[in-house]
Write an enzyme that holds these catalytic residues in place. Structure first.
Site, short mmCIF file in Angstrom:
data_model
loop_
_atom_site.label_atom_id
_atom_site.label_comp_id
_atom_site.label_asym_id
_atom_site.label_seq_id
_atom_site.Cartn_x
_atom_site.Cartn_y
_atom_site.Cartn_z
N GLU A 27 25.09 -20.46 -28.24
CA GLU A 27 25.23 -18.99 -28.22
C GLU A 27 24.92 -18.42 -29.60
O GLU A 27 25.39 -18.94 -30.61
CB GLU A 27 26.68 -18.66 -27.81
CG GLU A 27 26.79 -17.46 -26.93
CD GLU A 27 26.12 -17.65 -25.57
OE1 GLU A 27 24.94 -17.24 -25.45
OE2 GLU A 27 26.76 -18.17 -24.65
N HIS A 28 24.14 -17.36 -29.61
CA HIS A 28 23.70 -16.70 -30.85
C HIS A 28 22.89 -17.66 -31.72
O HIS A 28 22.89 -17.55 -32.95
CB HIS A 28 24.89 -16.12 -31.62
CG HIS A 28 25.50 -14.93 -30.92
ND1 HIS A 28 25.00 -13.65 -31.03
CD2 HIS A 28 26.56 -14.85 -30.07
CE1 HIS A 28 25.74 -12.84 -30.29
NE2 HIS A 28 26.69 -13.54 -29.70
N ASP A 30 19.55 -18.40 -30.58
CA ASP A 30 18.12 -18.21 -30.29
C ASP A 30 17.39 -17.37 -31.33
O ASP A 30 16.25 -17.66 -31.68
CB ASP A 30 17.88 -17.68 -28.86
CG ASP A 30 18.49 -16.33 -28.55
OD1 ASP A 30 19.27 -15.80 -29.38
OD2 ASP A 30 18.19 -15.79 -27.47
N SER A 61 16.56 2.79 -8.36
CA SER A 61 17.56 1.71 -8.37
C SER A 61 18.50 1.90 -7.19
O SER A 61 19.13 2.96 -7.07
CB SER A 61 18.35 1.75 -9.68
OG SER A 61 19.59 1.09 -9.50
N SER A 116 22.67 -11.51 -18.19
CA SER A 116 21.24 -11.15 -18.33
C SER A 116 20.67 -10.35 -17.19
O SER A 116 19.58 -10.65 -16.69
CB SER A 116 20.39 -12.42 -18.53
OG SER A 116 20.77 -13.05 -19.68
N SER A 117 21.38 -9.31 -16.79
CA SER A 117 20.82 -8.45 -15.76
C SER A 117 19.55 -7.78 -16.27
O SER A 117 18.60 -7.56 -15.51
CB SER A 117 21.84 -7.39 -15.32
OG SER A 117 22.26 -6.63 -16.43
N ASP A 162 17.24 -15.35 -22.84
CA ASP A 162 17.52 -14.79 -21.52
C ASP A 162 16.26 -14.70 -20.66
O ASP A 162 16.26 -15.06 -19.49
CB ASP A 162 18.13 -13.39 -21.65
CG ASP A 162 19.42 -13.40 -22.44
OD1 ASP A 162 19.93 -14.52 -22.73
OD2 ASP A 162 19.90 -12.32 -22.79
#
Ligand code: GLA
Length: 368
Positions: A27-28, A30, A61, A116-117, A162
């Site tokens: 995590e954190h 990339d 949407s 990661s929508s 993501d």
């Protein structure tokens, strides 16, 4: 719910989809050129596309029941439309001609949970554009265009994890990715284990959070340590010369990269022997627990609700390890649990979490 034709008055011409992701470790890392280990989740974003009959783009949407029309004059929309329009704009900047479009979005990827929508929307949009317009772009370029859309038009200085996960991962394996070289290996899930994802109910707004600030701190630490990126350091003691808070931020990134590499070794051993190795699963879990402690204490991206949920998971029999997942500041937790036990553990934890005054939600395993 109205369908494509009811919204736009013309039939849909093609459809594409992409999944959300959950990150198991890394995590954190990339945006520090480091290592990540995500997998896809069953929830997906689906995009229907067709040509617009006027000179404007029209995006709808289903979840928000919102329609946005974009002309040359009123460019740079906000919200869900910013990700779609961002994808169109990065393609145009790269020389692709994109005609006015109708685009209909529907998604089961929860928004604001760290799953990661936005990447799922970008990758689904770019896949749909590739199909409709016969664009000659591959899955890696799709991830890169998606990341550019997020950075340039949604204002988040994100890394590539993501979009790569949404574009390349599936739900049956883990994607080990070197974010500097984009070299990757698809790894099987550790035998005898499955994942559990619970939303803490505390929403997080990535752009409004300390995300960009953390990234700037890491870049400052790398400059002081005279390396291109923190990925170039493996020894956590190297951070001792840094001032706070850079020391703690850098220590998180360095130890987290080491945790990913150790986890990958564990999983590859599994793969070679195909044996169920209880000790290795416990070690994988310990690495997840250590990742959470590091994100909480050194990187300072946890919140009390996530700490409560993670602690409950970690002390539950059948759980190998648990941590917050995604950028933090709210969102979801991921746990590695004994195969076949995820449903039981999830409902038990949810009750305890509610008794502690919070309102959570089980996201994986997906409730049909
Ligand atoms: C967000 C970003 C990713 C990554 C994670 C934290 O999801 O989009 O690039 O930095 O946070 O690991």
């Amino acid at each position: 719910m109205p369908n494509f034709e009811q919204i736009f008055g013309v039939p849909q011409q093609t459809q594409a989809s992409a999944p959300g992701r959950v990150n198991l470790l890394g995590e954190h890392t990339d945006y520090n050129d480091g290592f990540v280990l995500p997998t896809a989740i069953p929830q997906r974003t689906i995009v229907g596309l067709g040509y617009s009959s006027d000179s404007q783009h029209h995006f709808y949407s289903q979840e928000l029941d919102q329609k946005v029309s974009i002309s040359e004059k009123n460019g740079n929309p906000e919200g869900f439309a910013s990700y779609i329009f961002g994808c169109i704009q990065v393609l145009e900047r790269d020389g692709y001609q994109i005609p006015p479009l109708n685009l209909y979005v529907t998604s089961s990827v929860p928004m604001g949970s760290g799953l990661s929508s936005s990447a799922a929307l970008e990758v689904a949009t770019l896949r749909g554009l590739r199909q409709l317009l016969n664009l000659n772009i591959d899955d890696i370029q799709i991830a890169q265009f998606g990341q550019q859309a997020e950075i340039q038009y949604a204002g988040v200085q994100c890394g590539i994890m993501d979009q790569m996960a949404s574009s390349l991962a599936d739900t049956n394996s883990m994607l080990f990715l070197d974010t500097r070289t984009l070299e990757r290996r698809v790894l099987p899930f550790p035998a005898g284990a499955e994942i559990l994802v619970i939303d803490s109910g505390v929403p997080r707004t990535l752009a409004g959070s300390g995300y960009n600030q953390r990234r700037a701190e890491c870049e400052a630490a790398a400059r002081l340590l005279q390396v291109k990126a923190l990925r170039d350091i493996a020894d956590p003691h190297a951070v001792e010369i840094l001032p706070e808070p850079l020391r703690r931020r850098a220590r998180h990134v360095i130890t987290e990269n080491n945790r990913v590499l150790e986890a990958v070794k564990i999983v590859e051993t599994f793969h070679q022997t195909s044996l169920h190795d209880e000790t290795s699963l416990h070690r994988f879990g310990e690495l997840m627990n250590a990742s959470h402690a590091s994100l909480r204490d050194d990187y300072e991206v946890s919140v009390p609700a996530l700490d409560t949920l993670v602690a409950m998971l970690q002390e539950t029999p059948g759980v190998f390890g648990a941590r917050l997942t995604g950028a933090g500041f709210g969102g979801a937790c991921v746990a590695l649990v004994e195969e076949g036990k995820a449903d039981g553990i999830a409902s038990n934890i949810l009750t305890r979490y509610e008794n502690a005054g919070y309102k959570g939600n089980i996201l994986v395993p997906e409730i049909p």
